[in-house]
Enzyme design. Sequence first.
Site, PDB file in Angstrom:
ATOM      1  N   CYS A   2       0.822  -1.212   0.000  1.00  0.00           N
ATOM      2  CA  CYS A   2       0.000   0.000   0.000  1.00  0.00           C
ATOM      3  C   CYS A   2       0.856   1.263   0.000  1.00  0.00           C
ATOM      4  O   CYS A   2       1.983   1.262   0.468  1.00  0.00           O
ATOM      5  CB  CYS A   2      -0.884   0.016   1.238  1.00  0.00           C
ATOM      6  SG  CYS A   2      -1.921  -1.421   1.360  1.00  0.00           S
ATOM      7  N   GLU A 487      19.029 -16.939  -7.020  1.00  0.00           N
ATOM      8  CA  GLU A 487      18.572 -15.604  -7.402  1.00  0.00           C
ATOM      9  C   GLU A 487      18.103 -15.572  -8.859  1.00  0.00           C
ATOM     10  O   GLU A 487      17.085 -14.957  -9.182  1.00  0.00           O
ATOM     11  CB  GLU A 487      19.697 -14.588  -7.144  1.00  0.00           C
ATOM     12  CG  GLU A 487      19.430 -13.152  -7.588  1.00  0.00           C
ATOM     13  CD  GLU A 487      18.172 -12.529  -7.004  1.00  0.00           C
ATOM     14  OE1 GLU A 487      17.597 -13.083  -6.053  1.00  0.00           O
ATOM     15  OE2 GLU A 487      17.744 -11.486  -7.525  1.00  0.00           O
ATOM     16  N   LYS A 491      14.361 -14.615 -10.054  1.00  0.00           N
ATOM     17  CA  LYS A 491      14.046 -13.546 -11.018  1.00  0.00           C
ATOM     18  C   LYS A 491      13.070 -14.066 -12.072  1.00  0.00           C
ATOM     19  O   LYS A 491      12.112 -13.394 -12.423  1.00  0.00           O
ATOM     20  CB  LYS A 491      15.310 -13.033 -11.722  1.00  0.00           C
ATOM     21  CG  LYS A 491      16.204 -12.141 -10.934  1.00  0.00           C
ATOM     22  CD  LYS A 491      15.710 -10.727 -10.749  1.00  0.00           C
ATOM     23  CE  LYS A 491      14.908 -10.518  -9.511  1.00  0.00           C
ATOM     24  NZ  LYS A 491      15.483 -10.593  -8.222  1.00  0.00           N
ATOM     25  N   GLU A 494       9.589 -14.553 -10.530  1.00  0.00           N
ATOM     26  CA  GLU A 494       8.931 -13.289 -10.169  1.00  0.00           C
ATOM     27  C   GLU A 494       8.278 -12.597 -11.353  1.00  0.00           C
ATOM     28  O   GLU A 494       7.165 -12.102 -11.239  1.00  0.00           O
ATOM     29  CB  GLU A 494       9.961 -12.319  -9.564  1.00  0.00           C
ATOM     30  CG  GLU A 494      10.356 -12.626  -8.157  1.00  0.00           C
ATOM     31  CD  GLU A 494      11.380 -11.625  -7.629  1.00  0.00           C
ATOM     32  OE1 GLU A 494      11.231 -11.170  -6.491  1.00  0.00           O
ATOM     33  OE2 GLU A 494      12.344 -11.301  -8.351  1.00  0.00           O
ATOM     34  N   HIS A 510      19.817 -36.180  -5.808  1.00  0.00           N
ATOM     35  CA  HIS A 510      19.100 -36.634  -4.615  1.00  0.00           C
ATOM     36  C   HIS A 510      17.608 -36.308  -4.674  1.00  0.00           C
ATOM     37  O   HIS A 510      16.975 -36.132  -3.632  1.00  0.00           O
ATOM     38  CB  HIS A 510      19.719 -36.005  -3.353  1.00  0.00           C
ATOM     39  CG  HIS A 510      21.143 -36.416  -3.139  1.00  0.00           C
ATOM     40  ND1 HIS A 510      21.520 -37.712  -2.912  1.00  0.00           N
ATOM     41  CD2 HIS A 510      22.292 -35.687  -3.164  1.00  0.00           C
ATOM     42  CE1 HIS A 510      22.838 -37.782  -2.783  1.00  0.00           C
ATOM     43  NE2 HIS A 510      23.332 -36.556  -2.938  1.00  0.00           N
TER      44      HIS A 510
END
Length: 615
Positions: A2, A487, A491, A494, A510
């Site tokens: 907000c 990361e 990205k 996202e 595994h």
Amino acid sequence: MCGIVGYVGNRDVVEVLLKGLTNLEYRGYDSAGMALQDCGEVKIYKTLGKLINLKNELEAKKSELNHPTSGIGHIRWATHGSPSLINAHPHTCSCGRLVVVHNGIIENYKELREELIKKGCTFRSQTDTETIAHLVADEYAKAKDLEIAVRNSVKKLQGAYAICVMHKDVPDVIVGARKHAPMLVGIGENENFIASDTPAIIEYTKKTIYLDDNETAVVTKNSVKVTDKDGNIVEKKIEILPWEPMALSKLGYKHFMLKEIHEQPDVIRNVLNGKLYDIDSPINLSEVKLDKEILKKLNKIQIIACGTSLHAALAGKYIIEDFAGISVEVEASSEYIYRKTTTDASTLVIGVSQSGETADTITAIKQAKEKNAHVLIITNRPDSNMARLADSLIPVNAGIEVSVAATKSYTAQLISFYLLAINLAEIKGTLDKNYLKDIKHELIQLPTKIEEVLSNTSAIQECARKFSSYKNFIYIARGINLATALEGALKLKEISYINATGYAAGELKHGPIAMLDETMPVLSILVPGGITYEKVLSNSEEAKARNAKLIALTSSKDTNIDNLFDVVLRIPQVMEILSPAVTCVPLQLLAYYIAEFLGKDVDQPRNLAKSVTVE
Ligand code: G6P
């Protein structure tokens, strides 16, 4: 999340509020609204979705407005109640004379709501915010003074709030209050502003007063009065904002994210500026306020962060342990706060956050302080709440980051960790002198290497085009580039909404290997020079044997790997320990171009917020 902006003055109020909200919209939101004081009336406008809808609504209803002289605006990221018109802010009391906008979460809203309903209040929305409107109206009926009504009301609120209140009977007065959520006042000439963050006001004024918890501000055209919880006047310092309005422009790039990716070489130069002069001089990191003798004996560091900052923290662990030999734990802030930790007075706790406002990290930092740990904050916002809590503060100076997906703030955090680790190593004498010189030399070279990556992105664009239709990706790496794999995958998730997961390459066999077939591309990060290269290469072979399509991101010049991988993305040669600052860049670009091909809203991905001020 907000955002709030309020204005009292002679400018076009609608324009100021829309501009302010536009400059906050990068934070992520699902609806918007504003309340305007217009010739003795309070008029409310709300729309769902993007701000353009609110703009169009106001344009269509222009004839309803005479001459608004003040107003409050809000963008909402739904927490209590779905994204709907009825739940959008501003909210009003039963008679509609009092309006409120709110950031944060009121934890005891249900109890308050029941009490207010018993008193005869009519609730219309599912929000916690509406409770505040009824509560302040109730107090106003008793006190007949808006400032006192707000002060008395907030004493009953539990949780986090930054609120702005206006009342039909008190023209051109905005009362703001805050607790555990940011709020600031912008000072102008014959005009004043109130907002939840600086970009909302930067185009009009750089003079700012930051409110502290439990303070109330009464803002009119010609005055700003700040009081504490008991109503005593507080003399506040006027601070000058460090940002330029230019920072909020795309400067010809299609998206802020692309612009911010391209800013990274200069961002690194900025972080190094004044701290790393040449390879023979020690790092100057006077920001670390711990005594050298204490640092010499330091043997425990905990790093807490969320999201992308958590990945920078993971890289930080590898860097500090490698350079300074100090044991480092890395933990998501949201986990740190709900368990018994071993933090004590001898622990250095490092909080990492681009926004400096992430609620989980702030709570974690407060807990660490209660345990008497020294708290060092690495943040891009030296004006943030987190920065104010710091015992030591390393501002990363990346400039304002508008795209929700963090890019340049990540590289700036990485570079801050290199400087910190070298500083610790120099104090503890843990690094060989020649190795230290090599590291410093390479650090200074990093911006040029990234410039090389940025100067030709055609292979990355081609790879993005080729792989944009895949629904799942695996990113693998070993050693320090595990942080890059996590990361890079984050990205992609996202901004393209493609399922991408980063794994330590050795873990592939595994479990994740079970998922591999021709529908699951594997991206391997391969940086030669250390011990991880050959191992990641073998793990990639294992993936190939299961028919996975392979992408390599590598600084290797070996052309043999072109036979193993479907696509090879090459970066300049770089020392493995410093490579995350370079390897992250093509992965940011790959995510960007895939999202672009898919027509996604790159700068404002769905459901995400730039600054997450709720736990
Ligand atoms: C949000 C943002 C992420 C960010 C995370 C942590 O989820 O969308 O980009 O990494 O918060 O934020 P911080 O400001 O603490 O780094």
